[in-house]
Design a protein around this motif. Structure first.
Motif, short mmCIF file in Angstrom:
data_model
loop_
_atom_site.label_atom_id
_atom_site.label_comp_id
_atom_site.label_asym_id
_atom_site.label_seq_id
_atom_site.Cartn_x
_atom_site.Cartn_y
_atom_site.Cartn_z
N ARG A 31 0.72 -1.19 0.11
CA ARG A 31 -0.20 -0.05 0.24
C ARG A 31 0.90 1.23 0.05
O ARG A 31 1.82 1.39 0.64
CB ARG A 31 -0.76 -0.16 1.36
N ARG A 32 0.47 2.48 -0.65
CA ARG A 32 0.96 3.61 -0.50
C ARG A 32 -0.16 4.69 -0.57
O ARG A 32 -1.11 4.43 -0.86
CB ARG A 32 1.76 3.87 -1.99
N TYR A 33 0.18 5.81 -0.05
CA TYR A 33 -0.52 6.99 0.34
C TYR A 33 0.00 8.26 -0.15
O TYR A 33 1.05 8.33 -0.22
CB TYR A 33 -0.68 7.00 1.94
N PHE A 34 -1.08 8.87 -0.70
CA PHE A 34 -0.56 10.38 -1.40
C PHE A 34 -1.75 11.21 -0.71
O PHE A 34 -2.74 10.91 -0.60
CB PHE A 34 -0.90 10.19 -2.87
N ARG A 35 -1.18 12.34 -0.71
CA ARG A 35 -2.16 13.58 -0.39
C ARG A 35 -2.57 14.37 -1.45
O ARG A 35 -1.69 14.61 -2.30
CB ARG A 35 -1.29 14.34 0.73
N LEU A 45 -5.23 9.70 -0.93
CA LEU A 45 -5.38 8.73 -1.70
C LEU A 45 -4.92 7.55 -1.59
O LEU A 45 -3.47 7.58 -1.22
CB LEU A 45 -4.95 8.98 -3.25
N MET A 46 -5.27 6.23 -1.21
CA MET A 46 -4.73 5.19 -0.79
C MET A 46 -4.70 4.22 -2.23
O MET A 46 -5.57 4.07 -2.74
CB MET A 46 -5.58 4.42 0.10
N ASP A 47 -3.37 3.82 -2.53
CA ASP A 47 -3.19 2.94 -3.40
C ASP A 47 -3.00 1.47 -3.11
O ASP A 47 -1.99 1.12 -2.45
CB ASP A 47 -2.23 3.38 -4.40
N ALA A 48 -3.92 0.53 -3.17
CA ALA A 48 -3.52 -0.72 -2.82
C ALA A 48 -3.92 -1.77 -3.98
O ALA A 48 -4.94 -2.40 -4.28
CB ALA A 48 -4.86 -1.02 -1.65
N PRO A 49 -2.73 -1.77 -4.68
CA PRO A 49 -2.86 -2.29 -5.76
C PRO A 49 -2.96 -3.97 -5.98
O PRO A 49 -2.51 -4.66 -5.21
CB PRO A 49 -1.60 -2.20 -6.33
N LEU A 84 -8.03 1.74 -5.78
CA LEU A 84 -7.76 3.11 -5.46
C LEU A 84 -8.90 3.65 -4.50
O LEU A 84 -10.07 3.35 -4.88
CB LEU A 84 -7.78 3.94 -6.59
N VAL A 85 -8.56 4.23 -3.33
CA VAL A 85 -9.55 4.55 -2.32
C VAL A 85 -9.35 5.91 -2.14
O VAL A 85 -8.31 6.35 -1.40
CB VAL A 85 -9.52 3.79 -1.14
N LEU A 86 -10.12 7.04 -1.97
CA LEU A 86 -10.19 8.24 -1.47
C LEU A 86 -10.78 8.57 -0.17
O LEU A 86 -11.92 8.40 -0.02
CB LEU A 86 -10.69 9.28 -2.51
N LEU A 87 -9.79 9.03 0.54
CA LEU A 87 -10.23 9.12 2.01
C LEU A 87 -10.31 10.56 2.49
O LEU A 87 -9.36 11.57 1.96
CB LEU A 87 -9.05 8.34 2.98
#
Length: 322
Positions: A31-35, A45-49, A84-87
């Motif tokens: 998992r990776r996270y982006f603002r 934005l969580m990227d859980a590929p 992809l999940v937007l939190l």
């Protein structure tokens, strides 16, 4: 930490066209996270590929926590097939850095984290898989699968399993609760002026013994917790819940099990995933493990460790195995 290929279209489809996407964090998984920053708002934005990650358990647990008045990121949008999940954005004030910078506030902050767990223990468990004997064994086995070979030890695997089997009855809850499993200083946020605790990294939740998350908090693999603070917080939890000596037996068994698992996982992260920084955390985890093994309830497991892993082979596997 480059945004995934589908991030631009996903964000545009959900009202965030033109927003700036900034690296925020990675973790021990894929998992990776982006603002995601727009002029008047932000999100995460969580990227859980797939196939490495499945964001569905995160979404389900985030919604469960919100229904039970616990603060987790709200789900703003999701494309589960892309992972992809937007939190909602819980901000930048993390428990870890706050307690490191304000020693006088450490007790109060840990007390708040313990009180949250006491409240969680009074709620019915979420509809998640059980934290049963099979899972406990599978996790504990990570030490013999990864750490022992890394430091040149051929362990007695059958004896290891038998030793744990002799103590795992203490770790199985009569009335299971939701176990978040990674409840520690780097997964807690302090949100708003009242510093409400925000929860991260709960997608692996199981239904198990309430002592597990307390171990995760008070025997933190990434931050040294003083034994005196650990003892004070255990007493606080027991006073709030009425937990007796059986709870303490479970705490130490689960502490030993979790720490053995983490030593294995951190070794795997170094060897398999090329993340050597995790190997350097193992000496702290060994310290916790040895404190738990000193408890009488863990006599069979302590005997196995004494027979199989000498004191000088307990520590940083990268250094010991060099």
């Amino acid at each position: 930490m480059t945004p995934p290929a589908g991030a631009g279209a996903f964000l545009s489809a959900h009202g965030w066209a033109g927003a700036d996407v900034q690296p925020l964090a990675g973790d021990a998984s894929f998992r990776r996270y982006f603002r995601v920053v727009a002029p008047d708002r932000s999100a995460v934005l969580m990227d859980a590929p797939p196939p490495h990650e499945d964001p569905r358990p995160f979404v389900v647990m985030a919604e469960w926590l919100a229904r039970h008045d616990l603060l987790a990121p709200a789900i703003l949008a999701a494309d589960l097939d892309q992972g992809l999940v937007l939190l909602t954005d819980l901000g930048d004030i993390r428990f870890r850095e706050t307690v490191d910078a304000a020693a006088d506030d450490e007790t109060n902050l840990y007390a708040a984290a313990v009180d949250l767990l006491a409240g969680l223990s009074r709620r019915p468990a979420a509809d998640v898989p059980p934290y049963d004997r099979a899972v406990l064994h599978r996790e504990a086995d990570l030490l013999t699968e990864w750490y022992c070979p890394a430091v040149g030890i051929v362990p007695d695997r059958a004896g290891y399993r038998a030793a744990w089997d002799a103590v795992f009855d203490h770790a199985l809850a009569d009335a299971p609760v939701t176990v978040l499993r990674d409840y520690h200083a780097e997964n807690l946020m302090l949100v708003g002026p009242d510093r409400r605790l925000g929860l991260l990294d709960f997608q692996d939740a199981l239904a198990g013994h309430p002592a597990y998350d307390l171990v995760s908090l008070l025997q933190d693999a990434r931050r040294t917790v003083d034994p005196a603070l650990e003892a004070a917080m255990l007493e606080r939890y027991r006073a709030a819940t009425g937990a007796g000596e059986a709870f303490m037996a479970a705490y130490h068994v689960l502490g030993a099990q979790r720490n053995a698992k983490i030593v294995g996982i951190f070794t795997r992260l170094w060897q398999r995933d090329s993340k050597p920084r995790y190997a350097a955390l193992c000496p702290r985890v060994w310290d916790y493990l040895e404190r738990d093994l000193a408890q009488p309830v863990l006599a069979p497991v302590r005997a196995w460790f004494d027979a199989n892993i000498p004191a000088e082979r307990r520590g940083d596997p990268l250094v010991i195995g060099a």
